[in-house]
Design a protein around this motif. Structure first.
Motif, short mmCIF file in Angstrom:
data_model
loop_
_atom_site.label_atom_id
_atom_site.label_comp_id
_atom_site.label_asym_id
_atom_site.label_seq_id
_atom_site.Cartn_x
_atom_site.Cartn_y
_atom_site.Cartn_z
N LEU A 115 3.39 -28.18 2.81
CA LEU A 115 2.53 -29.05 2.02
C LEU A 115 2.66 -28.77 0.51
O LEU A 115 2.70 -29.71 -0.30
N LEU A 135 -4.66 -36.08 2.82
CA LEU A 135 -3.89 -35.88 4.04
C LEU A 135 -4.41 -36.91 5.05
O LEU A 135 -5.53 -36.78 5.57
N GLU A 138 -6.50 -36.59 8.40
CA GLU A 138 -7.94 -36.31 8.36
C GLU A 138 -8.62 -37.62 8.00
O GLU A 138 -8.52 -38.10 6.88
N TYR A 178 -6.27 -23.80 10.04
CA TYR A 178 -6.59 -24.46 8.77
C TYR A 178 -6.53 -23.51 7.57
O TYR A 178 -6.39 -22.30 7.72
N GLY A 179 -6.74 -24.12 6.38
CA GLY A 179 -7.02 -23.33 5.18
C GLY A 179 -8.51 -23.04 5.20
O GLY A 179 -9.31 -23.92 5.51
N GLU A 199 -4.77 -19.40 3.87
CA GLU A 199 -4.19 -20.38 4.80
C GLU A 199 -3.99 -19.77 6.18
O GLU A 199 -3.38 -18.71 6.31
N LYS A 200 -4.50 -20.44 7.19
CA LYS A 200 -4.33 -20.07 8.59
C LYS A 200 -4.53 -18.57 8.86
O LYS A 200 -3.63 -17.88 9.34
N ILE A 212 -10.68 -26.26 4.76
CA ILE A 212 -10.27 -27.32 3.83
C ILE A 212 -9.94 -28.55 4.67
O ILE A 212 -9.11 -28.48 5.57
N TYR A 216 -8.35 -33.20 -1.90
CA TYR A 216 -8.27 -32.27 -3.03
C TYR A 216 -8.33 -33.05 -4.34
O TYR A 216 -7.80 -34.16 -4.42
N GLN A 238 2.86 -23.01 0.74
CA GLN A 238 1.50 -23.46 1.04
C GLN A 238 0.75 -23.85 -0.23
O GLN A 238 0.71 -23.11 -1.21
N THR A 240 -2.43 -24.04 -0.31
CA THR A 240 -3.59 -23.14 -0.35
C THR A 240 -3.28 -21.88 -1.18
O THR A 240 -4.12 -21.42 -1.96
C1 G1P Z 1 -3.01 -28.49 6.07
C2 G1P Z 1 -3.45 -27.48 5.01
C3 G1P Z 1 -4.72 -26.76 5.45
C4 G1P Z 1 -5.80 -27.77 5.78
C5 G1P Z 1 -5.29 -28.79 6.81
C6 G1P Z 1 -6.31 -29.89 7.03
O1 G1P Z 1 -2.58 -27.80 7.21
O2 G1P Z 1 -2.40 -26.58 4.76
O3 G1P Z 1 -5.15 -25.88 4.44
O4 G1P Z 1 -6.96 -27.10 6.26
O5 G1P Z 1 -4.06 -29.39 6.40
O6 G1P Z 1 -5.91 -30.71 8.10
P1 G1P Z 1 -1.63 -28.47 8.34
O7 G1P Z 1 -2.53 -29.35 9.16
O8 G1P Z 1 -0.59 -29.27 7.59
O9 G1P Z 1 -1.06 -27.34 9.11
#
Ligand code: G1P
Length: 299
Positions: A115, A135, A138, A178-179, A199-200, A212, A216, A238, A240
């Motif tokens: 990301l 994103l 979501e 997630y973050g 992050e994660k 998160i 943003y 990342q 994050t």
């Molecule tokens: C990404 C971000 C993460 C966030 C999430 C939300 O993760 O890196 O910080 O909480 O989206 O959906 P990914 O879903 O791409 O692994």
């Protein structure tokens, strides 16, 4: 002028949409996952509507190979419009897909490096302005009569400046996907300072269960932080990690969205969103409710 009056408005938004959508294969073999519909609107449309409601004018899609349908969706479809007009069909349904010429820019992310890397690919178009990120997986749905997630975040940005992210609570067992934020001082019912970001994290190392949630508002300096940043969780660059390095340099706040969130990155989240939104639509709620009852009764 006061500091608040000097604040640059949020006019640009980056949509990282280069992902391969492997979780939805084979549906996503030839069409982008962001084009999968919740009823009759593709996921990307919900994110773009939320952006425009918040006053965002320029959309920056970070795409990849096989993703051109996303740009097509927001282009003028001359033959379609002419045919519909000739048949005296209303064109109103296409209204949300109309973007002013020049207000949709697509850049490519040529390698899937995460990301943070996707956002960095948009640096030349973002320039020296604060910007939003969406994103589209979501799905953030406002309460009846309430503002959307980004609109609520823009209000927090207007009050506090700096960087703003949306957060929500999840069960502890889910934090490692997630973050996660370490919350600082509570500023108001919806807004807290962000003291840390990871992050994660492993469940036992997570600083909270506030994650998160894919929205943003960031200052352009994040692009310089991303430049040359090493890979983080999952071997990816990342976002994050870059944001974490900005804490202490600039204001950093988290907004808890007053509304509903559906995780459309997962199949069950997708089904939930479809059902929830169908049950709220005047044109189908009664029929869908009866259908759902019938199906549940069959066990
Ligand atoms: C990404 C971000 C993460 C966030 C999430 C939300 O993760 O890196 O910080 O909480 O989206 O959906 P990914 O879903 O791409 O692994």
């Amino acid at each position: 002028m006061t500091e608040a009056a000097n604040r640059k408005p949020i006019k640009k938004a980056v949509f990282p949409v280069a992902g391969l959508g492997t979780r939805f294969l084979p549906a996503t073999k030839a069409i982008p996952k962001e084009m999968l519909p919740i009823i009759d609107r593709p996921l990307i449309q919900y994110a773009v509507d939320e952006a425009r409601e918040a006053g965002i004018e320029q959309l920056i899609f970070v795409t990849g190979r096989g993703k051109s349908a996303l740009v097509e969706h927001f282009d003028m479809a001359f033959e379609l419009e002419k045919t519909m007009a000739d048949r005296h069909k209303s064109l109103e349904v296409l209204e949300p897909t109309r973007i002013q010429p020049g207000n949709l820019v697509a850049v490519r992310q040529q390698v899937p490096m995460g990301l943070g890397h996707a956002i960095w690919c948009a640096r030349a178009i973002v320039g020296d302005e604060p910007f939003a990120i969406f994103l589209p997986d979501e799905l953030m749905i406002a309460h009846q009569g309430g503002g959307g997630c980004m609109k609520q975040m823009v209000e927090a940005y207007n009050a506090h400046g700096g960087n703003v992210i949306s957060v929500l609570e999840v069960p502890e067992a889910e934090v490692s996907s997630y973050g996660v934020i370490a919350p600082g001082a509570q500023v108001s019912a919806q807004v807290t300072e962000v003291a840390g970001l990871v992050e994660k994290p492993r469940r036992e190392e997570a600083p909270s269960n506030l994650i998160i949630s894919g929205r943003y508002i960031l200052q352009p300096e994040v692009m310089r932080v991303l430049e040359g940043q090493a890979a983080g969780a999952g071997g990816e660059i990342q976002l994050t990690d870059a944001m974490a390095r900005m804490i202490g340099q600039q204001p950093f706040h988290a907004v808890t969205f007053n509304g509903r969130r559906f995780d459309c990155g997962s199949k069950t989240g997708f089904v939930e969103a479809t059902l929830a939104l169908a049950l709220e639509r005047d044109d189908m709620a009664d029929e869908v409710r009866a259908m759902a009852k019938r199906l549940l009764a069959q066990g």
